[in-house]
Design a protein around this motif. Structure first.
Motif, PDB file in Angstrom:
ATOM      1  N   GLY A 140      44.540  37.286  36.472  1.00 45.99           N
ATOM      2  CA  GLY A 140      43.856  38.048  36.571  1.00 45.99           C
ATOM      3  C   GLY A 140      41.990  38.227  36.797  1.00 45.99           C
ATOM      4  O   GLY A 140      41.517  38.675  36.883  1.00 45.99           O
ATOM      5  N   PHE A 141      41.380  37.055  36.145  1.00 44.03           N
ATOM      6  CA  PHE A 141      40.095  37.134  35.604  1.00 44.03           C
ATOM      7  C   PHE A 141      39.819  36.181  37.055  1.00 44.03           C
ATOM      8  O   PHE A 141      40.356  36.160  38.099  1.00 44.03           O
ATOM      9  CB  PHE A 141      40.076  36.118  34.653  1.00 44.03           C
ATOM     10  N   GLU A 142      37.798  37.020  37.548  1.00 45.36           N
ATOM     11  CA  GLU A 142      37.780  36.564  38.550  1.00 45.36           C
ATOM     12  C   GLU A 142      36.416  36.039  37.831  1.00 45.36           C
ATOM     13  O   GLU A 142      35.635  36.708  36.680  1.00 45.36           O
ATOM     14  CB  GLU A 142      37.084  38.143  39.201  1.00 45.36           C
ATOM     15  N   ILE A 143      35.313  35.611  38.718  1.00 40.67           N
ATOM     16  CA  ILE A 143      34.310  34.879  38.134  1.00 40.67           C
ATOM     17  C   ILE A 143      33.156  36.046  38.688  1.00 40.67           C
ATOM     18  O   ILE A 143      33.130  36.086  39.785  1.00 40.67           O
ATOM     19  CB  ILE A 143      34.115  33.623  38.668  1.00 40.67           C
ATOM     20  N   VAL A 144      32.163  36.438  37.754  1.00 42.94           N
ATOM     21  CA  VAL A 144      31.320  37.480  38.028  1.00 42.94           C
ATOM     22  C   VAL A 144      29.863  37.263  37.950  1.00 42.94           C
ATOM     23  O   VAL A 144      29.083  37.348  37.981  1.00 42.94           O
ATOM     24  CB  VAL A 144      31.790  38.581  37.277  1.00 42.94           C
ATOM     25  N   ASP A 145      30.084  35.572  37.043  1.00 39.83           N
ATOM     26  CA  ASP A 145      28.903  35.154  37.193  1.00 39.83           C
ATOM     27  C   ASP A 145      28.814  33.554  36.231  1.00 39.83           C
ATOM     28  O   ASP A 145      29.998  32.852  35.969  1.00 39.83           O
ATOM     29  CB  ASP A 145      27.596  36.217  36.104  1.00 39.83           C
ATOM     30  N   GLU A 146      27.246  32.587  36.979  1.00 37.54           N
ATOM     31  CA  GLU A 146      27.488  31.664  36.497  1.00 37.54           C
ATOM     32  C   GLU A 146      26.950  30.678  36.402  1.00 37.54           C
ATOM     33  O   GLU A 146      25.380  30.907  36.584  1.00 37.54           O
ATOM     34  CB  GLU A 146      28.745  30.592  37.326  1.00 37.54           C
ATOM     35  N   ASN A 147      26.369  29.643  35.486  1.00 33.38           N
ATOM     36  CA  ASN A 147      24.952  29.063  35.231  1.00 33.38           C
ATOM     37  C   ASN A 147      25.373  27.413  35.465  1.00 33.38           C
ATOM     38  O   ASN A 147      26.808  27.431  36.270  1.00 33.38           O
ATOM     39  CB  ASN A 147      24.198  29.224  33.701  1.00 33.38           C
ATOM     40  N   SER A 148      25.116  26.762  34.866  1.00 30.91           N
ATOM     41  CA  SER A 148      25.300  25.619  35.396  1.00 30.91           C
ATOM     42  C   SER A 148      26.624  25.083  35.183  1.00 30.91           C
ATOM     43  O   SER A 148      26.968  23.516  35.479  1.00 30.91           O
ATOM     44  CB  SER A 148      23.696  24.235  35.556  1.00 30.91           C
ATOM     45  N   GLU A 149      26.773  25.141  33.640  1.00 31.69           N
ATOM     46  CA  GLU A 149      28.102  24.625  33.332  1.00 31.69           C
ATOM     47  C   GLU A 149      29.316  25.030  33.298  1.00 31.69           C
ATOM     48  O   GLU A 149      29.857  24.964  33.103  1.00 31.69           O
ATOM     49  CB  GLU A 149      27.762  24.179  31.556  1.00 31.69           C
ATOM     50  N   GLU A 150      28.465  26.933  32.317  1.00 31.09           N
ATOM     51  CA  GLU A 150      29.932  27.851  32.825  1.00 31.09           C
ATOM     52  C   GLU A 150      29.588  28.764  34.177  1.00 31.09           C
ATOM     53  O   GLU A 150      29.483  29.064  35.445  1.00 31.09           O
ATOM     54  CB  GLU A 150      29.690  28.625  31.619  1.00 31.09           C
ATOM     55  N   TYR A 151      31.493  29.747  34.153  1.00 35.92           N
ATOM     56  CA  TYR A 151      31.629  30.794  34.254  1.00 35.92           C
ATOM     57  C   TYR A 151      32.041  31.717  33.591  1.00 35.92           C
ATOM     58  O   TYR A 151      32.227  31.609  32.097  1.00 35.92           O
ATOM     59  CB  TYR A 151      33.398  30.478  35.457  1.00 35.92           C
ATOM     60  N   ILE A 152      31.531  32.826  34.184  1.00 33.56           N
ATOM     61  CA  ILE A 152      31.050  34.196  33.233  1.00 33.56           C
ATOM     62  C   ILE A 152      32.237  34.626  34.042  1.00 33.56           C
ATOM     63  O   ILE A 152      32.099  34.428  35.056  1.00 33.56           O
ATOM     64  CB  ILE A 152      30.639  34.865  33.094  1.00 33.56           C
ATOM     65  N   MET A 153      33.910  35.036  33.464  1.00 27.09           N
ATOM     66  CA  MET A 153      35.212  35.702  33.894  1.00 27.09           C
ATOM     67  C   MET A 153      34.781  37.282  32.919  1.00 27.09           C
ATOM     68  O   MET A 153      34.884  37.546  32.380  1.00 27.09           O
ATOM     69  CB  MET A 153      36.214  34.382  34.312  1.00 27.09           C
ATOM     70  N   LEU A 154      35.956  37.438  34.199  1.00 28.82           N
ATOM     71  CA  LEU A 154      35.738  39.610  34.110  1.00 28.82           C
ATOM     72  C   LEU A 154      37.272  39.779  34.875  1.00 28.82           C
ATOM     73  O   LEU A 154      37.660  39.564  35.588  1.00 28.82           O
ATOM     74  CB  LEU A 154      35.399  40.143  34.623  1.00 28.82           C
ATOM     75  N   CYS A 155      38.041  40.287  33.959  1.00 28.91           N
ATOM     76  CA  CYS A 155      39.541  41.056  34.013  1.00 28.91           C
ATOM     77  C   CYS A 155      39.361  41.804  34.374  1.00 28.91           C
ATOM     78  O   CYS A 155      39.396  43.324  32.846  1.00 28.91           O
ATOM     79  CB  CYS A 155      40.474  40.246  33.052  1.00 28.91           C
ATOM     80  N   ARG A 156      39.989  43.165  35.164  1.00 27.52           N
ATOM     81  CA  ARG A 156      39.944  44.649  34.947  1.00 27.52           C
ATOM     82  C   ARG A 156      40.811  44.844  34.835  1.00 27.52           C
ATOM     83  O   ARG A 156      42.137  43.711  35.253  1.00 27.52           O
ATOM     84  CB  ARG A 156      39.315  45.374  35.994  1.00 27.52           C
ATOM     85  N   LEU A 157      41.460  46.053  33.568  1.00 25.78           N
ATOM     86  CA  LEU A 157      42.979  45.578  33.448  1.00 25.78           C
ATOM     87  C   LEU A 157      43.166  47.335  33.654  1.00 25.78           C
ATOM     88  O   LEU A 157      42.790  48.233  34.332  1.00 25.78           O
ATOM     89  CB  LEU A 157      42.787  46.545  31.442  1.00 25.78           C
TER      90      LEU A 157
END
Length: 157
Positions: A140-157
């Motif tokens: 259930g996580f979705e990508i909400v931001d990223e940089n050159s190396e990483e994804y920031i992911m968020l899961c709404r509960l």
């Protein structure tokens, strides 16, 4: 593989150091970093005073008499920080227990616990090359931001 998931016991908190080290993504053909990398302040936020703050929750996967993996969350200013009301995830398994569905089960159990505790969302940061990206999306996580190396992911509960 027979395993069960349970809350981590306070006397088991030291094992989180092992799992923090195991959580460090090592790209294919790269050497793992030295173990003392977990002493860096940006990684100590995952461990320091764990269990003493609201929003600190931990689960372990146990197989037989061995802890195979851990998932823990806390409100912290880590790589996946969204805001001061969103717990950030840390999860890992010892290598021999990976790719068996244990991580997915731990993630689902922690997301359920967070929902029961009244949280509306949870976050994490993950290296783009990490095979776990697809597992995070599947729970259930979705990508909400990223940089050159990483994804920031968020899961709404």
């Amino acid at each position: 593989m027979n395993f069960y998931i349970r809350k981590i016991k306070e006397e088991e908190y030291p094992v989180l150091e092992d799992f923090l080290y195991e959580a460090i993504f090592v790209p294919k053909d790269a050497l793992p970093p030295p173990r003392d990398i977990i002493k860096k302040p940006e990684l100590q936020v995952y461990l320091t005073d764990f269990g003493k703050n609201p929003g600190d929750y931990g689960l372990v996967a146990q197989t037989g008499d061995k802890i195979a993996g851990a998932v823990w969350v806390r409100i912290m200013n880590d790589y996946g920080h969204i805001d001061d009301n969103t717990p950030s995830f840390a999860i890992s398994l010892y290598k021999q227990y990976r790719h068996l569905g244990i991580g997915t089960a731990m993630m689902r159990e922690m997301l359920l616990l967070l929902k029961q505790e009244g949280y509306g969302q949870a976050s994490l940061a993950v290296q783009k090359e990490n095979y776990a990206v697809s597992m995070y999306k599947n729970v259930g996580f979705e990508i909400v931001d990223e940089n050159s190396e990483e994804y920031i992911m968020l899961c709404r509960l």
